[in-house]
Design an enzyme around this catalytic site. Structure first.
Site, PDB file in Angstrom:
ATOM      1  CG  ASP A 153      -1.991   0.924   1.280  1.00 32.36           C
ATOM      2  OD1 ASP A 153      -2.836   0.847   0.388  1.00 32.36           O
ATOM      3  OD2 ASP A 153      -2.029   1.760   2.201  1.00 32.36           O
TER       4      ASP A 153
ATOM      5  CD  GLU B  67      15.199 -13.632   4.466  1.00 34.71           C
ATOM      6  OE1 GLU B  67      14.244 -14.109   5.111  1.00 34.71           O
ATOM      7  OE2 GLU B  67      15.940 -12.728   4.899  1.00 34.71           O
TER       8      GLU B  67
HETATM    9  C1  GLC Z   1      -4.179   3.063  -0.534  1.00 39.05           C
HETATM   10  C2  GLC Z   1      -5.376   2.151  -0.545  1.00 39.05           C
HETATM   11  C3  GLC Z   1      -6.575   2.915  -0.058  1.00 39.05           C
HETATM   12  C4  GLC Z   1      -6.314   3.378   1.349  1.00 39.05           C
HETATM   13  C5  GLC Z   1      -5.014   4.173   1.430  1.00 39.05           C
HETATM   14  C6  GLC Z   1      -4.570   4.354   2.847  1.00 39.05           C
HETATM   15  O1  GLC Z   1      -4.294   4.095  -1.430  1.00 39.05           O
HETATM   16  O2  GLC Z   1      -5.564   1.635  -1.833  1.00 39.05           O
HETATM   17  O3  GLC Z   1      -7.739   2.152  -0.116  1.00 39.05           O
HETATM   18  O4  GLC Z   1      -7.375   4.164   1.796  1.00 39.05           O
HETATM   19  O5  GLC Z   1      -3.970   3.512   0.773  1.00 39.05           O
HETATM   20  O6  GLC Z   1      -4.136   3.135   3.398  1.00 39.05           O
END
Ligand code: GLC
Length: 556
Positions: free
Chosen positions: A216, A267
Site C-alpha cells: 500500500d 529468502e
Molecule cells: C491506498 C489504498 C486505499 C487506502 C489508502 C490508505 O491508497 O488503496 O484504499 O485508503 O492507501 O491506506
C-alpha cells in the site's frame, strides 16, 4: 522491434504471466451470515476460479488484519493476525491451502506506511517520549505557538484525506503526521527498529505460505529526514494537489529500501510483490519496477474510453518502461470507479453507450496489453458503481468532500459481489454491510454463466485463451496505425507466436484494412463476441460496434 515482436527479456515464464484477481474480503462472500464477507466465504467460492470459471494465477486480498475499520482495513491494529471479523487464524491457513491445491497463489495487501491509532505501537508511542516505541512514528515539536497559545504544526504538510496532516497530542506535547486519517499515524521508516519489525512481520506471512504482497502507498514510506515544508503549487483543486510532494513522497534513498524489502522476500523462492504508486508519474512506476517487483501506474486507469487517450497512455507506458521493465495492467480497483461505469460515461461521442459492450472491449484491452493483468472482483460480470445515499457512505473522506476537496466516494465500487438472483445476490444470508446493487437480479454470476453472450462468458473465453497464449502473457508489444482514428491495433509477440489485437472505441461498424497494417493472413481467435470477426479474402476486418478482437497469424 520488428513485425514479429519477440519474447521479453527474462525469457522463462514466471508469476508475471498470469492474471491477478483482487478480492475485497468484506464484499466477496459472507459464510457466517453476519453481513460482512469473510475468509470462509472466499473458500466457498474458490471454484469461481476453476476450469469452469475464471482461470487466474493469484488472488490479492485487500487487508485482512485486525482493524478498527475506520479506513475499512487499511488502518491496521496488528499486522501479524487475521481480523476476527473475517475469520480465525485457521481459516486463513485453510484459504492458503485450498488455494494452493487449486494452483492459485495468495497475495496479501501490506499496509506498512501507517498503522491504526489503536495499534499497540502507537498506543505506547502516544503515551510517552520514552520507551521502545517512542520513535516509531513521525513525532515533531511545534514550529511555534500562535497568539492564543496554540501549537503551530511543524510544516505545511496536509492529509490526502482532507484537513491538516498534523495532529497534536498533549501527552507528548508534540504533533504526529498522518497522510490519511487522524486514526492512521505514519510510521517512521527512518527508525531501523521500525524496518526490522516490518521485516519480521513479512517473514511471518511468508512462513505461512503467502506468495506475495501488494504494498500500500509504498513510495510514501520514507520522508525527508528534516521534514521540510513542501513547495506550494498554483492552481491545484485541493490542498493536497496544491503541494509539490517533494519531501513527503519519493525520497532519493527509497529505491534502496525496495532492495532491502526484496532481499527479505527473496529468502523464499518465487515470491512476487507489487507496489501501489502513490504518485501519478508513469516514470516513477518504471523506476521502482524490479525483477519480481512490479508497480501500478495509473495512465491507463485514468484514460477516458477514446482511442486517442488509450493510444497516448499505451505509448507512454511502452516508452517509459521499455522492453526491460515489466508494467502492470489494471482498469479498476477498490479506490476507483468500476470500469463499466467510468468508461461508459467517458465516451467522446454523442451516443448512448452500451455499458456491457464497453466492459467486454475493456476486458480485451486488460488482457492483451503488455503487463501483469489485474481484475477487480465483479468486473467479470460487468458490475457497475452503485448510488449510495449519504447516510450510508462508509468512505470517511467522502464525508468531507466539497468544492475544494473533490472526492470519489469509494463506497460505490465496494458493494457485494453478485452471485445469484436470490436474496442479497447470494452474498449473505444476513443484512449486507453495504447495499447490494439494484441490478443484481439480472447481473449475477449464476445467470451470466448460462448466457454465452454475457460479460462473464466473454471473460471466461478471454482468460482461457490467454492461458494458452504466450504472446499475451509475456510478449513484447508494438502499436500499429489502424488507419482509423477510433480503432487501435497492436501486435503482441513471443517466439514464433504473433497476435494482432484490434479494438474499436465506437458503437458503430468499422472496416480495417489489416492487409496494409500487418502483413500475412490473420484469423480472429477470441474477442468481445462469441464469434469474433475475422479478416476477409481482401484483407479487410469488419468490426461490429464496440468490437475488440484478437487475431492469430495463419500464414506468411
Ligand atoms: C491506498 C489504498 C486505499 C487506502 C489508502 C490508505 O491508497 O488503496 O484504499 O485508503 O492507501 O491506506
Amino acid at each position: 522491434m520488428t513485425d514479429q515482436p519477440s519474447i521479453s527479456p527474462g525469457g522463462a515464464p514466471d508469476w508475471r504471466d498470469g492474471v491477478i484477481y483482487q478480492v475485497y474480503p468484506r464484499s466477496f462472500a459472507d459464510h457466517d451470515g453476519n453481513g460482512v464477507g469473510d475468509l470462509s466465504g472466499i473458500i466457498d467460492h474458490l471454484d469461481h476460479f476453476g476450469p469452469e470459471g475464471l482461470p487466474i494465477e493469484a488472488i490479492w486480498l485487500s487487508p485482512i488484519y485486525p482493524s478498527p475499520g475506520r479506513d475499512l482495513g487499511y488502518d491496521v491494529s496488528d499486522h501479524t493476525k487475521v481480523d476476527p471479523l473475517l475469520g480465525a487464524e485457521a481459516d486463513f491457513d485453510r484459504l492458503v491451502a485450498e488455494s494452493h491445491r487449486r494452483g492459485i497463489k495468495v497475495i496479501l495487501d501490506l499496509v506498512m506506511n501507517h498503522t491504526s491509532d489503536e495499534h499497540p505501537w502507537f498506543v505506547a508511542s502516544r503515551a510517552s517520549r520514552e520507551g521502545p516505541y517512542a520513535d516509531f512514528y513521525l513525532w515533531r515539536d511545534p514550529s511555534g505557538w500562535d497568539d492564543e497559545g496554540q501549537p503551530r504544526p511543524p510544516n505545511n504538510w496536509v492529509s490526502f484525506f482532507g484537513g491538516p496532516g498534523w495532529e497534536w497530542v498533549p501527552a507528548r506535547r508534540q504533533f504526529y503526521y498522518h497522510t490519511f486519517l487522524v486514526g492512521q499515524p505514519e510510521l517512521n521508516w527512518r527508525n531501523p527498529a521500525v524496518e526490522a519489525a516490518q521485516w519480521d512481520m513479512v517473514r511471518g506471512w511468508l512462513a505461512r505460505g503467502v506468495d506475495g504482497f501488494r504494498l500500500d502507498v509504498f513510495n510514501a514510506f520514507l520522508k525527508d529526514p528534516e521534514l521540510r515544508s513542501n513547495p506550494v503549487l498554483e492552481g491545484g483543486n485541493s490542498p493536497w494537489n496544491r503541494l509539490d510532494h517533494r519531501y513527503d513522497l519519493d525520497q532519493p534513498d527509497f529505491p534502496d529500501l525496495i532492495e532491502r524489502f526484496r532481499a527479505i522476500v527473496d529468502e523464499q523462492p518465487g515470491r512476487m510483490t507489487i507496489g501501489e504508486l502513490f504518485s501519478r508519474e508513469t516514470a516513477l512506476a518504471a523506476k521502482y519496477a524490479r525483477d519480481h517487483h512490479i508497480v501500478f501506474d495509473w495512465s491507463l486507469m485514468e484514460s477516458p474510453w477514446t482511442a486517442t487517450a488509450f493510444a497516448a497512455a499505451m505509448d507512454l507506458r511502452e516508452e517509459t518502461f521499455g522492453p526491460d521493465r515489466w508494467p502492470t495492467m489494471a482498469l479498476s480497483n477498490h479506490d476507483r470507479e468500476r470500469q463499466a461505469t467510468r468508461l461508459s460515461t467517458s465516451v467522446a461521442r454523442d451516443r448512448e453507450p452500451d455499458r456491457d459492450a464497453i466492459a467486454k472491449a475493456a476486458a480485451v484491452v486488460v488482457f492483451a496489453v503488455r503487463g501483469t493483468a489485474f481484475l477487480y472482483y465483479g468486473e467479470e460480470i460487468g458490475m457497475v458503481d452503485v448510488d449510495i445515499p449519504r447516510e450510508e457512505i462508509v468512505d470517511p473522506p467522502a464525508l468531507l468532500a466539497g468544492p475544494d476537496f473533490p472526492w470519489y466516494d469509494r463506497s460505490r465500487c465496494r458493494t457485494p459481489m453478485q452471485w445469484t438472483d436470490g436474496p442479497h445476490a447470494g452474498f449473505t444470508t444476513g443484512r449486507p454491510w453495504i447495499r447490494v446493487a439494484p441490478d443484481a437480479h439480472e447481473r449475477n454470476v449464476a445467470r451470466e454463466a448460462t448466457d454465452p453472450d454475457s460479460v462473464f462468458a466473454t471473460y471466461r473465453r478471454l482468460l482461457a485463451f490467454r492461458r494458452t497464449a504466450g504472446a499475451l502473457q509475456r510478449g513484447l508489444m508494438r502499436r500499429l496505425d489502424s488507419g482509423d482514428p477510433d480503432v487501435l491495433a497492436w501486435l503482441r509477440g513471443s517466439g514464433d507466436e504473433a497476435l494482432l489485437v484490434v479494438v474499436s472505441f465506437v458503437g458503430e461498424e468499422r472496416a480495417i484494412d489489416v492487409g496494409s497494417i500487418a502483413p500475412g493472413s490473420w484469423a480472429g481467435r477470441v474477442g468481445t463476441h462469441r464469434q469474433p470477426s475475422t479478416v476477409d479474402a481482401g484483407g479487410v476486418l469488419r468490426l461490429r460496434p464496440d468490437e475488440a478482437v484478437i487475431l492469430a497469424r495463419t500464414g506468411a
